[in-house]
Design an enzyme around this catalytic site. Structure first.
Site, PDB file in Angstrom:
ATOM      1  N   HIS A  65       0.847  -1.185   0.000  1.00 34.10           N
ATOM      2  CA  HIS A  65       0.000   0.000   0.000  1.00 34.10           C
ATOM      3  C   HIS A  65       0.885   1.238   0.000  1.00 34.10           C
ATOM      4  O   HIS A  65       1.987   1.239   0.533  1.00 34.10           O
ATOM      5  CB  HIS A  65      -0.943   0.019   1.210  1.00 34.10           C
ATOM      6  CG  HIS A  65      -0.237   0.009   2.525  1.00 34.10           C
ATOM      7  ND1 HIS A  65       0.400  -1.122   3.002  1.00 34.10           N
ATOM      8  CD2 HIS A  65      -0.066   0.975   3.462  1.00 34.10           C
ATOM      9  CE1 HIS A  65       0.929  -0.844   4.187  1.00 34.10           C
ATOM     10  NE2 HIS A  65       0.668   0.410   4.485  1.00 34.10           N
ATOM     11  N   GLU A  67       0.638   5.810  -1.452  1.00 29.99           N
ATOM     12  CA  GLU A  67      -0.282   6.919  -1.691  1.00 29.99           C
ATOM     13  C   GLU A  67      -1.257   6.617  -2.815  1.00 29.99           C
ATOM     14  O   GLU A  67      -2.394   7.074  -2.815  1.00 29.99           O
ATOM     15  CB  GLU A  67       0.519   8.190  -2.011  1.00 29.99           C
ATOM     16  CG  GLU A  67       1.285   8.714  -0.803  1.00 29.99           C
ATOM     17  CD  GLU A  67       2.058   9.978  -1.137  1.00 29.99           C
ATOM     18  OE1 GLU A  67       1.979  10.424  -2.296  1.00 29.99           O
ATOM     19  OE2 GLU A  67       2.722  10.518  -0.240  1.00 29.99           O
ATOM     20  N   LYS A  68      -0.773   5.847  -3.841  1.00 28.29           N
ATOM     21  CA  LYS A  68      -1.643   5.529  -4.967  1.00 28.29           C
ATOM     22  C   LYS A  68      -2.608   4.401  -4.633  1.00 28.29           C
ATOM     23  O   LYS A  68      -3.664   4.272  -5.229  1.00 28.29           O
ATOM     24  CB  LYS A  68      -0.800   5.133  -6.179  1.00 28.29           C
ATOM     25  CG  LYS A  68      -0.032   6.293  -6.797  1.00 28.29           C
ATOM     26  CD  LYS A  68       0.682   5.848  -8.069  1.00 28.29           C
ATOM     27  CE  LYS A  68       1.401   7.019  -8.729  1.00 28.29           C
ATOM     28  NZ  LYS A  68       2.099   6.609  -9.970  1.00 28.29           N
ATOM     29  N   ASN A  71      -5.897   1.786   0.077  1.00 27.14           N
ATOM     30  CA  ASN A  71      -6.753   0.796   0.729  1.00 27.14           C
ATOM     31  C   ASN A  71      -5.925  -0.420   1.133  1.00 27.14           C
ATOM     32  O   ASN A  71      -5.212  -0.997   0.318  1.00 27.14           O
ATOM     33  CB  ASN A  71      -7.883   0.392  -0.208  1.00 27.14           C
ATOM     34  CG  ASN A  71      -8.649   1.614  -0.698  1.00 27.14           C
ATOM     35  OD1 ASN A  71      -8.933   2.516   0.065  1.00 27.14           O
ATOM     36  ND2 ASN A  71      -8.962   1.637  -1.982  1.00 27.14           N
ATOM     37  N   VAL A  73      -5.245  -4.280   2.812  1.00 27.39           N
ATOM     38  CA  VAL A  73      -5.831  -5.610   2.991  1.00 27.39           C
ATOM     39  C   VAL A  73      -5.139  -6.300   4.162  1.00 27.39           C
ATOM     40  O   VAL A  73      -3.905  -6.354   4.237  1.00 27.39           O
ATOM     41  CB  VAL A  73      -5.698  -6.464   1.714  1.00 27.39           C
ATOM     42  CG1 VAL A  73      -6.284  -7.863   1.956  1.00 27.39           C
ATOM     43  CG2 VAL A  73      -6.396  -5.787   0.540  1.00 27.39           C
ATOM     44  N   ASP A 181      -9.222  -2.488 -12.364  1.00 27.30           N
ATOM     45  CA  ASP A 181      -7.770  -2.570 -12.211  1.00 27.30           C
ATOM     46  C   ASP A 181      -7.264  -4.013 -12.156  1.00 27.30           C
ATOM     47  O   ASP A 181      -6.621  -4.428 -11.187  1.00 27.30           O
ATOM     48  CB  ASP A 181      -7.345  -1.805 -10.952  1.00 27.30           C
ATOM     49  CG  ASP A 181      -5.858  -1.468 -10.966  1.00 27.30           C
ATOM     50  OD1 ASP A 181      -5.233  -1.629 -12.023  1.00 27.30           O
ATOM     51  OD2 ASP A 181      -5.333  -1.070  -9.909  1.00 27.30           O
TER      52      ASP A 181
END
Length: 492
Positions: A65, A67-68, A71, A73, A181
């Protein structure tokens, strides 16, 4: 630039499909192929998920994870011992709680052996979380790009492509025509090592400004042009996945299309796959990927066509003679024997032996062939005005230096010539390539050989020289393939 908002494209599933889904989601004894029950979709409390993840501990984070990709997991364990994956969205990614729950419930109806099923969600306050089956054997990205023991084999790569296509077909049948994506992090491996498509990618945040892709270099052209996506956008993303599987690298689509046009298959194929497939199968998979990556959505193949083609490839892979030795040592970079090039011309054999003096002699004899007729004619036309006289002199001086084996001077004059030439001469490129080889400038030499092939795709000389450059760079498997390609061109 401001991106347009959109909701996932959904069709109403046919009555027969809908009734099947209801039966599966209502049957608590429904078993998946691993033998474990797939629980019905339900809403979890934030407390339940917090307990399952030890308070959303950093130790339980399983996804990359930044900045882009904000989210996160987590891996979690429910009170009954069942492992789960929990995706925690950035705060207020889904402002409308009811819309989030409705969307999750739709995705939660999907139950397929080719997918990691969505089994629940949570919406409390500003928190938005999704709960999925946990896949214990990691992502495709890990096994394809970051392998430790041995690279993924050809037949497994085809299996990943086929299973992913089957998952997308199932989603289409369910009325969900968009997958958000699609990439190597969205393909997971279950307990027995079978690939599954993550259900998280079926959820699409509708908050304004949310990108379709986490990397715009891999986003569909229609999204970059108009800020919208269509069902065929998922096919484009599937094409980028095929590229990853073939190459073992993450190649941007625009770069791949340039390689397709130049027939630079060496860069497109993972050298670790050498000997695991036929030239026909390689060509077919490259062609499939190129069709998926077409600029206009309507020109891309549909998922049923892809399934049919991939099924054929899979059957041929299963019957292909297995590669001897599971733990083959790394390819030797020692000087190869001439046996590999027994069907080549003298130039091909000289290139395989890396006999640079022999190559020089043969290139001199070949001279400027038919490939340069158009270039010569264009020069002759412009010579009437005298505009090209000086530039033509650069070429003559370069040829003189080439004959005299003054390679450094030849490079200088050939470079001056090409800077002012109205068209590219493949012969000048191959001659300068050899000059670079003689000067131990192997990467520059390879660039010239590849450019010569782009200018003249049927030029076996360019491919033979590529083989020599690749050998000098220690890439024997790629060199062998270039030599074989050159030999096949000469056979016609």
């Amino acid at each position: 630039m401001r991106w347009s908002c959109f909701k996932p494209w959904r069709r109403s599933p046919s009555p027969s499909i809908k009734s099947t889904v209801i039966e599966e989601t209502d049957d608590s004894n429904k078993k998946d192929r691993e033998g474990s029950s797939c629980p019905r979709f339900r809403e979890f409390t934030l407390e339940e998920l917090s307990v399952a993840t030890d308070g959303f501990s950093a130790d339980n984070i399983v996804s990359e994870h930044n900045e882009k990709v904000p989210n996160i997991v987590y891996e979690g364990t429910l009170s009954d011992g069942k492992k789960i994956a929990i995706k925690r969205f950035q705060k207020l990614s889904w402002p409308d709680a009811s819309e989030f729950i409705e969307e999750a419930q739709e995705v939660g109806k999907c139950r397929s052996e080719y997918m990691a099923s969505l089994i629940g969600c949570c919406s409390e306050g500003q928190e938005r979380l999704l709960v999925s089956e946990f896949m214990p054997n990691g992502t495709l990205a890990k096994h394809l790009f970051h392998w430790e023991k041995r690279p993924m084999k050809w037949d497994m790569r085809l299996k990943v492509a086929l299973h992913t296509a089957k998952a997308l077909e199932y989603c289409n049948d369910m009325g969900i025509d968009l997958y958000h994506d699609l990439n190597t992090y969205r393909i997971l491996f279950d307990k027995v090592g079978n690939p599954r498509l993550s259900s998280f990618g079926l959820m699409k945040c509708i908050r304004e400004g949310k990108s379709y892709s986490t990397n715009l270099a891999f986003a569909p052209p229609e999204y970059l042009r108009l800020g919208i996506v269509v069902p065929e956008s998922s096919i484009f993303s599937f094409g980028t996945l095929l590229l990853d599987l073939m190459s073992g690298k993450h190649i941007p689509p625009n770069h791949a299309l340039d390689l397709f046009r130049g027939k630079n298959y060496l860069v497109l194929m993972d050298s670790a796959l050498d000997g695991q497939f036929s030239d026909e199968d390689r060509t077919e998979l490259i062609h499939l990927s190129s069709r998926c990556l077409r600029r206009e959505p309507e020109e891309r193949p549909n998922i049923k066509f892809l399934l049919s083609a991939l099924s054929r490839l899979m059957k041929r892979a299963e019957s292909w003679p297995s590669v001897k030795g599971e733990n083959n040592p790394a390819p030797s970079h020692t000087k190869p024997t001439t046996k590999q090039s027994s069907r080549s011309t003298p130039l091909g054999e000289a290139c395989w032996r890396m006999d640079l003096s022999g190559i020089h002699e043969l290139l001199e004899k070949l001279g400027y062939g038919e490939d340069d007729v158009a270039v010569t004619n264009e020069f002759s036309f412009q010579m009437w005005t005298g505009d090209m006289q000086e530039n033509n002199d650069y070429k003559k001086h370069g040829d003189a230096a080439f004959r005299a084996k003054d390679y450094e001077t030849a490079i200088e004059f050939y470079t001056e010539f090409m800077n002012g030439a109205p068209a590219v001469s493949p012969t000048v490129l191959t001659r300068r390539c050899l000059c670079y080889l003689m000067s131990d400038m192997f990467s520059e030499a390879l660039s010239d050989a590849m450019q010569a092939q782009v200018v003249s795709p049927e030029c076996s000389t360019a491919l033979y020289l590529q083989a020599t450059c690749l050998l000098k760079l220690g890439m024997e498997a790629e060199a062998k393939e270039a030599l074989q390609h050159g030999s096949s061109l000469e056979a016609f």
